[in-house]
Design an enzyme around this catalytic site. Structure first.
Site, PDB file in Angstrom:
ATOM      1  N   TYR A 265      34.422  40.969  40.941  1.00 43.76           N
ATOM      2  CA  TYR A 265      34.628  39.653  40.316  1.00 43.76           C
ATOM      3  C   TYR A 265      33.266  39.002  40.042  1.00 43.76           C
ATOM      4  O   TYR A 265      33.016  38.510  38.929  1.00 43.76           O
ATOM      5  CB  TYR A 265      35.482  38.771  41.239  1.00 43.76           C
ATOM      6  CG  TYR A 265      35.715  37.384  40.685  1.00 43.76           C
ATOM      7  CD1 TYR A 265      36.593  37.190  39.614  1.00 43.76           C
ATOM      8  CD2 TYR A 265      35.050  36.270  41.201  1.00 43.76           C
ATOM      9  CE1 TYR A 265      36.801  35.923  39.078  1.00 43.76           C
ATOM     10  CE2 TYR A 265      35.257  35.013  40.680  1.00 43.76           C
ATOM     11  CZ  TYR A 265      36.133  34.836  39.626  1.00 43.76           C
ATOM     12  OH  TYR A 265      36.325  33.582  39.094  1.00 43.76           O
TER      13      TYR A 265
ATOM     14  N   SER B 288      32.131  31.045  36.777  1.00 46.58           N
ATOM     15  CA  SER B 288      32.503  30.704  38.153  1.00 46.58           C
ATOM     16  C   SER B 288      31.197  30.465  38.892  1.00 46.58           C
ATOM     17  O   SER B 288      30.127  30.912  38.451  1.00 46.58           O
ATOM     18  CB  SER B 288      33.225  31.893  38.785  1.00 46.58           C
ATOM     19  OG  SER B 288      33.283  31.752  40.188  1.00 46.58           O
TER      20      SER B 288
HETATM   21  N1  NAP Z   1      40.663  28.796  40.729  1.00 43.86           N
HETATM   22  C1  NAP Z   1      39.411  28.916  41.105  1.00 43.86           C
HETATM   23  O1  NAP Z   1      39.067  28.585  42.263  1.00 43.86           O
HETATM   24  C2  NAP Z   1      38.368  29.429  40.148  1.00 43.86           C
HETATM   25  C3  NAP Z   1      37.015  29.382  40.545  1.00 43.86           C
HETATM   26  C4  NAP Z   1      36.036  29.840  39.680  1.00 43.86           C
HETATM   27  C5  NAP Z   1      36.381  30.324  38.430  1.00 43.86           C
HETATM   28  N2  NAP Z   1      37.700  30.370  38.063  1.00 43.86           N
HETATM   29  C6  NAP Z   1      38.003  30.923  36.731  1.00 43.86           C
HETATM   30  O2  NAP Z   1      38.825  30.024  36.034  1.00 43.86           O
HETATM   31  C7  NAP Z   1      39.591  30.735  35.061  1.00 43.86           C
HETATM   32  C8  NAP Z   1      41.037  30.281  35.129  1.00 43.86           C
HETATM   33  O3  NAP Z   1      41.598  30.653  36.358  1.00 43.86           O
HETATM   34  P1  NAP Z   1      42.565  29.695  37.194  1.00 43.86           P
HETATM   35  O4  NAP Z   1      41.841  29.289  38.412  1.00 43.86           O
HETATM   36  O5  NAP Z   1      43.134  28.647  36.339  1.00 43.86           O
HETATM   37  O6  NAP Z   1      43.666  30.749  37.671  1.00 43.86           O
HETATM   38  P2  NAP Z   1      45.179  30.962  37.184  1.00 43.86           P
HETATM   39  O7  NAP Z   1      45.994  29.746  37.473  1.00 43.86           O
HETATM   40  O8  NAP Z   1      45.597  32.251  37.807  1.00 43.86           O
HETATM   41  O9  NAP Z   1      45.064  31.135  35.597  1.00 43.86           O
HETATM   42  C9  NAP Z   1      44.612  32.317  34.989  1.00 43.86           C
HETATM   43  C10 NAP Z   1      45.042  32.302  33.543  1.00 43.86           C
HETATM   44  O10 NAP Z   1      44.539  33.474  32.914  1.00 43.86           O
HETATM   45  C11 NAP Z   1      45.602  34.117  32.237  1.00 43.86           C
HETATM   46  N3  NAP Z   1      45.396  35.550  32.170  1.00 43.86           N
HETATM   47  C12 NAP Z   1      45.170  36.434  33.168  1.00 43.86           C
HETATM   48  N4  NAP Z   1      45.055  37.671  32.669  1.00 43.86           N
HETATM   49  C13 NAP Z   1      45.209  37.562  31.329  1.00 43.86           C
HETATM   50  C14 NAP Z   1      45.197  38.492  30.254  1.00 43.86           C
HETATM   51  N5  NAP Z   1      44.998  39.815  30.454  1.00 43.86           N
HETATM   52  N6  NAP Z   1      45.379  38.041  28.991  1.00 43.86           N
HETATM   53  C15 NAP Z   1      45.579  36.720  28.754  1.00 43.86           C
HETATM   54  N7  NAP Z   1      45.600  35.794  29.732  1.00 43.86           N
HETATM   55  C16 NAP Z   1      45.416  36.215  30.990  1.00 43.86           C
HETATM   56  C17 NAP Z   1      46.853  33.758  33.041  1.00 43.86           C
HETATM   57  O11 NAP Z   1      47.998  33.810  32.186  1.00 43.86           O
HETATM   58  P3  NAP Z   1      49.101  34.963  32.144  1.00 43.86           P
HETATM   59  O12 NAP Z   1      49.255  35.498  33.531  1.00 43.86           O
HETATM   60  O13 NAP Z   1      50.313  34.222  31.632  1.00 43.86           O
HETATM   61  O14 NAP Z   1      48.568  35.959  31.163  1.00 43.86           O
HETATM   62  C18 NAP Z   1      46.554  32.313  33.405  1.00 43.86           C
HETATM   63  O15 NAP Z   1      46.923  31.463  32.340  1.00 43.86           O
HETATM   64  C19 NAP Z   1      39.376  32.220  35.375  1.00 43.86           C
HETATM   65  O16 NAP Z   1      38.454  32.750  34.445  1.00 43.86           O
HETATM   66  C20 NAP Z   1      38.796  32.222  36.766  1.00 43.86           C
HETATM   67  O17 NAP Z   1      37.963  33.336  36.986  1.00 43.86           O
HETATM   68  C21 NAP Z   1      38.693  29.943  38.889  1.00 43.86           C
END
Ligand code: NAP
Length: 259
Positions: free
Chosen positions: A155, A142
């Site tokens: 985080y 991130s």
């Molecule tokens: N969105 C942003 O603005 C942003 C910014 C910087 C970095 N990121 C990073 O991008 C990555 C993806 O996040 P996203 O933005 O796409 O959010 P998201 O839509 O909430 O997706 C998160 C994913 O992680 C899975 N997950 C969560 N806990 C888990 C566990 N214990 N075991 C297996 N899977 C798990 C969730 O699936 P289930 O709930 O079905 O398990 C979901 O598929 C993360 O690492 C996040 O830190 C996001």
């Protein structure tokens, strides 16, 4: 790396960046192993991936916070395909608020999901990759992995940990044919990440498909650090921003938290 027919395992593929990444790899004809806790959502993503061009998609129940589950996910991938070309460690979760009010279970959840999970899947994949002397590991960090994010201290710490782990491992694996890469998304739309409170006010957002395409490009041309162009400038400015950045972002977040 040629992606047609390559085996790509993606954690957290049931929504957001993971879902968009699965679809982006499917369009290039990759074979997919998709893991997360919500099987129904994974099945819907798998359907889209098959329609999008992937010749082979499997879904797996996965909780990356449980080392045994993470290891089983990689073992199943190797059993199904007898190879693993790209591992995308994407599963992650966030929490925003005042540190002294952060619930104990959230602290543990962030550490085990965002950081411990990356270690478990990586370690399991490495055994096979080292034997074959090839493979790409892409860890989704991130912006908070280089620009600490006030009101998201734990985080930020987990994402700094992912970056440190990835860079150190990249050095350890130099010359083995295995590449470890970090992708740094900024605030990304089309995800469930900010479901609880909504994204921070006044921040530029990028669609999940941009990050997905960046991840696919990183698999094809593995580099140490990958970020969308505007964030590269932010990254360069970080040593100058330093404490002033902490203060300004802290002020902005404080206002959005009190709204
Ligand atoms: N969105 C942003 O603005 C942003 C910014 C910087 C970095 N990121 C990073 O991008 C990555 C993806 O996040 P996203 O933005 O796409 O959010 P998201 O839509 O909430 O997706 C998160 C994913 O992680 C899975 N997950 C969560 N806990 C888990 C566990 N214990 N075991 C297996 N899977 C798990 C969730 O699936 P289930 O709930 O079905 O398990 C979901 O598929 C993360 O690492 C996040 O830190 C996001």
């Amino acid at each position: 790396m040629r992606l047609q027919g390559a085996v790509v395992a993606i954690t957290g593929a049931s929504s957001g960046i993971g879902e968009a990444t699965a679809i982006a790899f499917a369009r290039r004809g990759a074979r997919l192993e998709l893991g997360a806790r919500r099987l129904e959502r994974l099945n819907a993503v798998a359907h889209e991936c098959r329609q999008g061009g992937s010749p082979d998609v499997n879904v797996r129940l996965l909780d990356v916070g449980q080392p045994a589950s993470a290891r089983a996910f990689i073992a199943a991938t190797l059993r199904d395909h007898e190879r693993l070309d790209v591992l995308v460690n994407n599963a992650g979760t966030g929490w925003m608020g005042r540190m002294h009010q952060m619930p104990e279970e959230k602290i543990s959840e962030l550490i085990t999901t965002n950081f411990r999970g990356v270690i478990s899947t990586t370690q399991a994949a490495l055994t096979w990759m080292l034997e074959r002397r090839r493979g790409v590991i892409i860890n989704v960090a991130s912006v908070a992995g280089f620009r600490p994010s006030p009101y998201s201290a734990v985080y930020s710490a987990t994402k700094h940990a992912v970056v440190g782990f990835s860079h150190a491992l990249r050095g350890e694996l130099s010359g083995t044919g295995i590449k470890v890469c970090v992708v740094y998304p900024g605030v990304t739309s089309g995800t469930e990440f900010f479901n609880d409170k909504g994204p921070p006010i006044g921040v530029v957002q990028y669609p999940a498909s941009w990050v997905a395409n960046l991840i696919v490009r990183t698999a094809r041309f593995p580099r140490r650090d990958a970020m969308v162009a505007p964030l590269r400038l932010f990254h360069l400015a970080e040593p100058v921003l330093g404490g002033l950045g902490d203060h300004l972002i802290g002020e902005a977040r404080r206002r959005s938290l009190s709204d």
